[in-house]
Design a protein around this motif. Structure first.
Motif, PDB file in Angstrom:
ATOM      1  N   UNK A 276      34.081 -16.683 -16.293  1.00  0.00           N
ATOM      2  CA  UNK A 276      33.443 -15.510 -17.004  1.00  0.00           C
ATOM      3  C   UNK A 276      33.223 -15.654 -18.297  1.00  0.00           C
ATOM      4  N   UNK A 277      33.982 -16.604 -18.974  1.00  0.00           N
ATOM      5  CA  UNK A 277      34.306 -16.718 -20.399  1.00  0.00           C
ATOM      6  C   UNK A 277      34.652 -15.704 -21.045  1.00  0.00           C
ATOM      7  N   UNK A 278      35.517 -15.099 -20.580  1.00  0.00           N
ATOM      8  CA  UNK A 278      36.433 -13.714 -20.935  1.00  0.00           C
ATOM      9  C   UNK A 278      38.034 -14.219 -21.479  1.00  0.00           C
ATOM     10  N   UNK A 429      31.763 -12.110 -27.489  1.00  0.00           N
ATOM     11  CA  UNK A 429      33.220 -12.570 -26.698  1.00  0.00           C
ATOM     12  C   UNK A 429      32.827 -13.943 -26.091  1.00  0.00           C
ATOM     13  N   UNK A 430      31.814 -13.970 -25.411  1.00  0.00           N
ATOM     14  CA  UNK A 430      31.675 -15.282 -24.658  1.00  0.00           C
ATOM     15  C   UNK A 430      31.445 -16.409 -25.521  1.00  0.00           C
ATOM     16  N   UNK A 431      30.677 -16.221 -26.408  1.00  0.00           N
ATOM     17  CA  UNK A 431      30.574 -17.229 -27.553  1.00  0.00           C
ATOM     18  C   UNK A 431      31.880 -17.764 -28.165  1.00  0.00           C
ATOM     19  N   UNK A 432      32.870 -16.850 -28.544  1.00  0.00           N
ATOM     20  CA  UNK A 432      34.073 -17.156 -28.989  1.00  0.00           C
ATOM     21  C   UNK A 432      34.922 -17.657 -27.898  1.00  0.00           C
ATOM     22  N   UNK A 433      34.931 -17.083 -26.920  1.00  0.00           N
ATOM     23  CA  UNK A 433      35.655 -17.798 -25.775  1.00  0.00           C
ATOM     24  C   UNK A 433      35.319 -19.179 -25.433  1.00  0.00           C
ATOM     25  N   UNK A 434      34.112 -19.499 -25.497  1.00  0.00           N
ATOM     26  CA  UNK A 434      33.583 -20.738 -25.037  1.00  0.00           C
ATOM     27  C   UNK A 434      33.804 -21.640 -26.249  1.00  0.00           C
ATOM     28  N   UNK A 435      33.995 -21.225 -27.438  1.00  0.00           N
ATOM     29  CA  UNK A 435      34.483 -22.486 -28.336  1.00  0.00           C
ATOM     30  C   UNK A 435      35.916 -22.560 -28.452  1.00  0.00           C
TER      31      UNK A 435
END
Length: 608
Positions: A276-278, A429-435
């Motif tokens: 979920x990239x969370x 949130x998804x972008x930061x978690x992906x990084x």
């Protein structure tokens, strides 16, 4: 600061204790010793100054036999690191090993000298053994003499005692220093931490302050400070023996540097939902949306991790943050917000100053969150929430993989606060978690920069003084680099925000002072480049860590450039911590210093 262990059972005690001391050597290595009860019921001991191998040589020449014993690795506090001051300390009737500081030892020592006791060392610990001996002479049984002695001690201590003619008896006590009981089949153990105990016993209980215990081969009976029998939770502790080997690396630090990708990945696996990239942290014991203020405290590298965390929490979550080193915050009269939260960071979970602040702020009504590598440590047990990192045992005194694991947890916590406070949307949130989730592979890529880092190391190794510069969220990484260099190469190094260069430090610069810059292109890069140009104009040799874009712009300014993988600016502090630690390691190799056990330092600082 020291490491202690003990065993009562049915097998020869000396090899068990020696191997436990090997695992505890990171806690102290000025001297070491073992005492056992021999077949005649008498106490015998062997001690040696210096590294544990010196004790091994002594035991090779004069072995110890017996099934009840105690051992110690020392980091000197009272008294020089000599054989005479090494533990165990003994009389004819009792032997003791001790971690901590007895604050009222001078008063007790004077009392004991008055009644005829003669002291052979300069340590505070010897007071303990003579006080127990004094009560034994008065006719008290070992358990009674130990309890009466413990009730008179002031300060921080974890200790273990064995007694002449009492095979199968081991007594321990804890106040302000860690101590655990390990349970085996027909044998019971004492140890400073789970790293010593887990290979011996998969079930461990941890003593709390004021607790003491009586161990026999059949088990342990625990008591509180009033002498009342108590119980403590018994934990099942997983342990992989291979984690404490060097696995072909020259030093533990080298091995642990190469474990950055795994430590980051395992830690993120616990606190994220990759599909979920969370962020998937445990439930917070407070409403993150309404927290008025957060207070962060730690020591050493963990403090620099906290500095990075402050940047993230303030910029992402718009949360006001106070931060101070624990040794200072512990004695500050800090105004605290109602319903505030206090965040503590520690690899061991036993750091004395950090634990002292934790207790003070908890008493003041703050909710306590701890970021720990050892979740069942004292700090873990006294926290409202533990955010555990999964770095595995870290043996080298200089922290490496634990630092990036701490940063990974703080990054996730910052995203969680920001989401709860409505300062980022789901897409961000998804972008930061992906990084974050991409970091293990980027960390592995950073480890391939060894040749370029060695080019820097050859210049730094010739210097007497080194300046580290950073901007914004990279400034704590400059501090981390300077600390690592000081710790293991003994070269003086200082870190500054690059914008402070003209406010004093630039006067130090000449051709003999390398300037190490943490200068990724996305974080106030133009201003940092301008500062570096000013340093170069005064003769400085500029050594830079940057990305591909920054490398092009620093051509002609920097003498050597380590080009790092391109990543989201959010995770730059985590990634750039790796090469600055690698630089310190390569410099230490060139200097020929003791990389894993640098002079005057120990891993877990359990005294003030």
């Amino acid at each position: 600061m020291c490491g202690i262990c003990g065993v009562v059972g049915h097998k020869p005690a000396t090899p068990i204790i020696f191997e436990a001391l090997r695992r505890l050597e990171y806690r102290g290595y000025d001297s070491a010793g073992i005492a056992v009860l021999n077949d005649s019921g008498d106490l015998e001991r062997r001690r040696a100054a210096g590294k544990l191998d010196n004790l091994g040589a002594v035991l090779g020449e004069a072995p110890l036999t017996g099934i009840t014993g105690i051992g110690h690795t020392r980091w000197a506090t009272h008294g020089a690191p000599t054989t005479n001051n090494a533990h165990p300390h003994t009389t004819d009737r009792v032997a003791v090993v001790h971690n901590g500081i007895i604050e009222n030892f001078a008063e007790l020592k004077a009392e004991l000298i008055e009644v005829g006791h003669r002291f052979a060392s300069d340590t505070d610990t010897e007071t303990i053994v003579h006080l127990v001996d004094h009560y034994l002479q008065q006719g008290l049984l070992p358990k009674e003499a130990a309890f009466k002695t413990i009730s008179r001690l002031e300060g921080a201590y974890a200790l273990a005692l064995i007694f002449k003619d009492h095979d199968g008896l081991l007594i321990g006590a804890k106040h302000g220093a860690p101590l655990g009981v390990g349970y085996g089949e027909g044998e019971t153990f004492l140890g400073s931490d789970s790293l010593a105990l887990a290979p011996l016993a998969s079930r461990i209980s941890y003593l709390e302050d004021g607790d003491w215990c009586v161990l026999t081969p059949e088990g342990a009976t625990l008591y509180n400070a009033q002498g009342e029998e108590i119980t403590r939770t018994v934990h099942n502790v997983a342990f992989m023996a291979g984690q404490v080997g060097k696995d072909g690396y020259r030093h533990y630090m080298e091995k642990e540097l190469h474990e950055h990708p795994v430590a980051i990945g395992q830690t993120l696996q616990r606190i994220t939902d990759p599909a979920a990239k969370k962020i998937a942290l445990p439930a917070l014991p407070f409403d993150a949306a309404s927290v008025p203020r957060l207070t962060i405290s730690a020591c050493g590298s963990a403090f620099y991790a906290g500095m990075v965390g402050r940047y993230w929490l303030e910029s992402l979550a718009r949360l006001p943050v106070d931060i101070d080193v624990a040794s200072e915050l512990r004695y500050r009269d800090l105004p605290l917000a109602d319903d505030g939260v206090a965040l503590f960071i520690s690899q061991s979970g036993e750091t004395a100053d950090t634990l002292g602040v934790l207790r003070r702020l908890k008493e003041a009504g703050q909710k306590i969150v701890s970021v720990l590598n050892v979740e069942h440590s004292t700090m873990g047990r006294e926290s409202d929430l533990v955010l555990g990192m999964v770095a595995g045992p870290e043996i080298s005194v200089a922290s490496t993989k634990a630092f990036t694991a701490q940063l990974s947890v703080l990054a996730a916590l910052s995203i969680e606060f920001a989401r709860s406070r409505g300062t980022i949307d789901s897409q961000r949130e998804e972008s930061l978690t992906s990084s974050l989730l991409d970091l293990p592979s980027r960390a592995a890529e950073a480890l391939t920069r060894g040749d370029a880092i060695r080019d820097l190391a050859r210049i730094v190794a010739e210097a007497r003084d080194v300046l580290y510069l950073g901007r914004g969220i990279c400034t704590p990484i400059a501090h981390e680099g300077a600390l690592k260099l000081k710790e293991i190469s003994y070269i003086h190094a200082e870190a500054y925000p690059a914008g402070e260069l003209k406010h004093g430090p630039i006067s130090l610069i000449d051709r003999t002072v390398p300037v190490v810059a943490i200068a990724p292109s996305g974080i106030l890069f133009d201003k940092t480049a301008s500062n570096l140009q000013e340093a170069k104009a005064r003769g400085a040799r500029i050594l830079a860590f940057t990305d591909s874009k920054g490398a092009k712009q620093l051509e002609g300014i920097a003498e050597h450039i380590v080009v790092m993988p391109d990543v989201d600016p959010f995770v730059i502090p985590i990634l750039y911590a790796i090469p600055v630690q690698m630089l310190a390691y390569e410099v230490a190799l060139l200097k020929g210093t003791d990389v894993d056990q640098p002079r005057n330092l120990a891993k877990s600082v359990t005294v003030e």
